[in-house]
Design a protein around this motif. Structure first.
Motif, PDB file in Angstrom:
ATOM      1  N   UNK A 195      43.748   8.928  45.033  1.00 45.06           N
ATOM      2  CA  UNK A 195      42.835   8.449  46.062  1.00 45.06           C
ATOM      3  C   UNK A 195      41.376   8.606  45.664  1.00 45.06           C
ATOM      4  N   UNK A 196      41.034   9.726  45.026  1.00 48.32           N
ATOM      5  CA  UNK A 196      39.642   9.958  44.606  1.00 48.32           C
ATOM      6  C   UNK A 196      39.243   8.992  43.490  1.00 48.32           C
ATOM      7  N   UNK A 197      40.146   8.766  42.532  1.00 48.17           N
ATOM      8  CA  UNK A 197      39.834   7.836  41.451  1.00 48.17           C
ATOM      9  C   UNK A 197      39.558   6.437  41.997  1.00 48.17           C
ATOM     10  N   UNK A 256      63.181  25.730  44.992  1.00 52.53           N
ATOM     11  CA  UNK A 256      62.755  27.048  44.522  1.00 52.53           C
ATOM     12  C   UNK A 256      61.254  27.054  44.259  1.00 52.53           C
ATOM     13  N   UNK A 257      60.561  27.972  44.895  1.00 53.12           N
ATOM     14  CA  UNK A 257      59.123  28.088  44.702  1.00 53.12           C
ATOM     15  C   UNK A 257      58.283  27.203  45.593  1.00 53.12           C
ATOM     16  N   UNK A 258      58.891  26.223  46.242  1.00 55.29           N
ATOM     17  CA  UNK A 258      58.151  25.360  47.153  1.00 55.29           C
ATOM     18  C   UNK A 258      57.085  24.519  46.471  1.00 55.29           C
ATOM     19  N   UNK A 259      57.350  24.075  45.226  1.00 55.20           N
ATOM     20  CA  UNK A 259      56.328  23.367  44.450  1.00 55.20           C
ATOM     21  C   UNK A 259      56.237  21.876  44.751  1.00 55.20           C
ATOM     22  N   UNK A 260      57.340  21.262  45.200  1.00 56.34           N
ATOM     23  CA  UNK A 260      57.430  19.808  45.260  1.00 56.34           C
ATOM     24  C   UNK A 260      56.382  19.146  46.131  1.00 56.34           C
ATOM     25  N   UNK A 261      56.324  19.532  47.400  1.00 56.71           N
ATOM     26  CA  UNK A 261      55.393  18.892  48.321  1.00 56.71           C
ATOM     27  C   UNK A 261      53.944  19.174  47.948  1.00 56.71           C
ATOM     28  N   UNK A 262      53.673  20.386  47.469  1.00 53.65           N
ATOM     29  CA  UNK A 262      52.305  20.728  47.097  1.00 53.65           C
ATOM     30  C   UNK A 262      51.829  19.916  45.894  1.00 53.65           C
ATOM     31  N   UNK A 263      52.732  19.630  44.974  1.00 52.01           N
ATOM     32  CA  UNK A 263      52.373  18.789  43.830  1.00 52.01           C
ATOM     33  C   UNK A 263      52.199  17.342  44.277  1.00 52.01           C
ATOM     34  N   UNK A 264      53.026  16.901  45.220  1.00 53.38           N
ATOM     35  CA  UNK A 264      52.942  15.529  45.718  1.00 53.38           C
ATOM     36  C   UNK A 264      51.593  15.241  46.374  1.00 53.38           C
ATOM     37  N   UNK A 265      51.101  16.176  47.186  1.00 54.30           N
ATOM     38  CA  UNK A 265      49.813  15.920  47.847  1.00 54.30           C
ATOM     39  C   UNK A 265      48.657  15.992  46.849  1.00 54.30           C
ATOM     40  N   UNK A 266      48.840  16.725  45.757  1.00 52.11           N
ATOM     41  CA  UNK A 266      47.819  16.706  44.701  1.00 52.11           C
ATOM     42  C   UNK A 266      47.731  15.310  44.085  1.00 52.11           C
ATOM     43  N   UNK A 267      48.888  14.663  43.900  1.00 54.53           N
ATOM     44  CA  UNK A 267      48.888  13.277  43.407  1.00 54.53           C
ATOM     45  C   UNK A 267      48.076  12.382  44.331  1.00 54.53           C
ATOM     46  N   UNK A 268      48.337  12.501  45.627  1.00 51.59           N
ATOM     47  CA  UNK A 268      47.666  11.645  46.618  1.00 51.59           C
ATOM     48  C   UNK A 268      46.155  11.809  46.552  1.00 51.59           C
ATOM     49  N   UNK A 269      45.710  13.070  46.464  1.00 52.19           N
ATOM     50  CA  UNK A 269      44.270  13.334  46.434  1.00 52.19           C
ATOM     51  C   UNK A 269      43.647  12.829  45.139  1.00 52.19           C
ATOM     52  N   UNK A 270      44.316  13.057  44.009  1.00 52.63           N
ATOM     53  CA  UNK A 270      43.766  12.638  42.714  1.00 52.63           C
ATOM     54  C   UNK A 270      43.654  11.129  42.619  1.00 52.63           C
ATOM     55  N   UNK A 299      44.867   8.459  35.770  1.00 49.70           N
ATOM     56  CA  UNK A 299      45.618   9.239  36.767  1.00 49.70           C
ATOM     57  C   UNK A 299      46.879   9.842  36.168  1.00 49.70           C
ATOM     58  N   UNK A 300      47.669   9.016  35.461  1.00 47.31           N
ATOM     59  CA  UNK A 300      48.952   9.491  34.939  1.00 47.31           C
ATOM     60  C   UNK A 300      48.774  10.599  33.910  1.00 47.31           C
ATOM     61  N   UNK A 301      47.747  10.499  33.080  1.00 49.32           N
ATOM     62  CA  UNK A 301      47.507  11.549  32.087  1.00 49.32           C
ATOM     63  C   UNK A 301      47.176  12.875  32.761  1.00 49.32           C
ATOM     64  N   UNK A 302      46.350  12.838  33.797  1.00 48.20           N
ATOM     65  CA  UNK A 302      45.993  14.073  34.510  1.00 48.20           C
ATOM     66  C   UNK A 302      47.176  14.611  35.301  1.00 48.20           C
ATOM     67  N   UNK A 310      35.924   4.419  42.114  1.00 44.93           N
ATOM     68  CA  UNK A 310      35.834   3.120  41.441  1.00 44.93           C
ATOM     69  C   UNK A 310      35.617   1.966  42.407  1.00 44.93           C
ATOM     70  N   UNK A 311      35.745   2.250  43.718  1.00 40.41           N
ATOM     71  CA  UNK A 311      35.623   1.182  44.706  1.00 40.41           C
ATOM     72  C   UNK A 311      36.830   0.274  44.743  1.00 40.41           C
ATOM     73  N   UNK A 312      37.977   0.782  44.285  1.00 43.92           N
ATOM     74  CA  UNK A 312      39.214  -0.002  44.260  1.00 43.92           C
ATOM     75  C   UNK A 312      39.808  -0.007  42.863  1.00 43.92           C
ATOM     76  N   UNK A 313      40.787  -0.874  42.659  1.00 43.58           N
ATOM     77  CA  UNK A 313      41.476  -0.923  41.365  1.00 43.58           C
ATOM     78  C   UNK A 313      40.542  -1.361  40.242  1.00 43.58           C
ATOM     79  N   UNK A 314      40.710  -0.714  39.084  1.00 40.68           N
ATOM     80  CA  UNK A 314      40.049  -1.177  37.862  1.00 40.68           C
ATOM     81  C   UNK A 314      40.954  -0.846  36.681  1.00 40.68           C
TER      82      UNK A 314
END
Length: 394
Positions: free
Chosen positions: A343-345, A327-341, A360-363, A349-353
């Protein structure tokens, strides 16, 4: 002599995982994807996904200069919202019956933008093929002194990585492990069928996004949603998809096996629509039976994404952390927001820190909780589903 940088390990090869992999590829960060299926065409890919403004913005952020090629391959439909059709009379409903039209669907250029799930996976995967390990089913993880290993179903373990990101869907074992069981996916009892048919079957509908609801059955509602794109209407080589759903108790898969695809699902869809009007019957009479597939309606807690003690080297994206109803088609759109967020962090940072996955999880919890709540509220209204103390979990 410096040691080699440990790769980022990704569990699952779905949309969020592959878009996340593209982000790492673009940032030149080492990674490896572990997917349980034997290939990208191993199983039915499901229905067409509507892309919201937030979803498109996230995909564009990751793909950069390659976004235009992706966007060009998306379907675009005119109209601002749903049109309601009475499946029994074939009439387009107006006035109070057409309140669904108030649900705005456009995202760019005043168009409704959509793309088939399978096509999206193929486009996101471009350039990442050499980093994917097929037939690797991740069932957990093991932390090391300064890294993490993925644990596979056969008991073997991956190379040591700097970070494990699980985007392996609603049955993610990593999600259960890292959250200490706090993450739960509820089975709402409602079931559905995806179908495909040549464009000629949709001629009677016209252009737009259509919702049909049949309330004539004593056991519950049957509804259908489909998207008809004018630009493709005259190409008989293109198939349009539709999604049929039923309230709890209406749709039953043989032997309760909802992984069945093909004629068994097609026959049930034809049976449920047998009394429908000739305007809409061609969607079922002319369906590609081999493409029919069942699906379950599931949802994370309607309270949103819970908190758990952060594990710095393990985090979650997509349905693994926030399963939503269709309902609302929210799932995939939220999933790709995770990927972008995420990935940008990592790129910044140049990798894990240390502290990166906590940030990430808080945002993520903020926007994902909002979307889960909206998805559940709409499903409650449309499908008559409810989560309470008796609702089973996956």
């Amino acid at each position: 002599m410096t040691s080699a940088v440990k790769p980022i390990l990704i569990a699952g090869g779905g949309l969020s995982s592959l878009l996340f992999a593209r982000s790492l590829q673009r940032s030149k960060l080492p990674y490896v994807v572990f997917e349980r299926d034997a290939s990208i065409v191993y199983r039915a890919q499901g229905y067409r996904l509507r892309l919201s403004s937030d979803g498109l913005n996230a995909i564009e952020e990751v793909l950069g200069e390659d976004f235009q090629d992706f966007y060009d391959q998306c379907g675009k439909t005119g109209g601002a919202g749903f049109s309601a059709i009475d499946p029994l009379s074939g009439e387009t409903l107006g006035g109070q019956h057409n309140s669904v039209a108030s649900e705005a669907l456009t995202s760019r250029e005043n168009r409704i933008v959509g793309c088939a799930r399978g096509d999206m996976r193929k486009m996101f995967m471009e350039g990442c093929e050499d980093n994917i390990r097929w037939s690797h089913h991740v069932t957990g993880y093991e932390l090391t002194d300064d890294g993490v290993r993925a644990v596979f179903k056969d008991g073997t373990k991956s190379e040591e990585g700097s970070l494990l990101v699980a985007g392996d869907g609603i049955k993610s074992e990593v999600a259960k492990q890292v959250s200490g069981g706090r993450l739960k996916v509820f089975d709402l009892g409602a079931r559905g069928i995806h179908g495909q048919a040549p464009t000629t079957a949709f001629k009677g509908l016209g252009e737009g996004v259509f919702r049909l609801v049949d309330e004539s059955r004593p056991e519950g509602k049957v509804f259908l949603i489909t998207n008809v794109r004018a630009g493709d209407m005259d190409n008989p080589g293109i198939e349009f998809g539709w999604t049929m759903g039923g309230s709890p108790g209406v749709i039953h898969a043989p032997n309760d096996d909802f992984q069945i695809i093909g004629k068994a699902a097609a026959d049930i869809a034809k049976s449920l629509s047998a009394s429908w009007h000739p305007r809409v019957k061609p969607l079922f009479d002319n369906m590609i039976e081999s493409e029919a597939a069942f699906w379950k309606i599931t949802c994370s807690s309607p309270d949103g994404v819970p908190e758990w003690p952060n594990v710095p080297r393990v985090t979650l994206i997509g349905d693994a952390v926030h399963s939503m109803t269709p309902a609302g088609g929210n799932g995939a759109n939220t999933a790709v927001r995770d990927s972008a967020l995420l990935g940008k962090l990592l790129a910044d940072a140049g990798g894990f820190k240390e502290g990166l996955t906590d940030e990430y999880e808080k945002k993520m919890r903020v926007y994902a909780t909002e979307e889960v709540k909206k998805s559940y509220a709409m499903a409650s209204q449309q499908f008559g589903v409810q989560i309470d103390a008796t609702t089973p979990t996956l």
